[in-house]
Design a protein around this motif. Sequence first.
Motif: not given
Length: 137
Positions: A1-10, A37-44, A108-119
Amino acid sequence: MIMTKAVLTLDDAKRIASGAETEANQNDWPVVIAIVDDGGHLLYLQRFDNAQFGSIEVAIEKARAAIAFRRPTKIWEENIAAGSLRYLGLPGSLPIEGGLPIVIDGKFVGAIGVSGVRSHQDAQIAQAGIETWISGS
């Protein structure tokens, strides 16, 4: 059986970044926003004018740590502040607030990281991006 999953798009990543950008601009905070994305690969990646270049890798690593362990990076910061130094050596973790996982329907479909000011301000910006995306604004 092939599973489907939600993905974070550009397009999703751009909407999240737009919400984060709005929050940063309202506070005049020059930051770097990274979305993976969910594999830690940079999307944006977005670097504001006057943002320090050192924040580029930090933002990416905050996002990667948040998706790798499926939790905000603030968790490690709090544990280390409480004296749990064993988290310092955890591969792929980053004990600095500002990385948040992105979840769709409990997945879990991805993550956001921000840096530049106080954490805590980085986290505020990241949260604003996610909230904008969730609300569909």
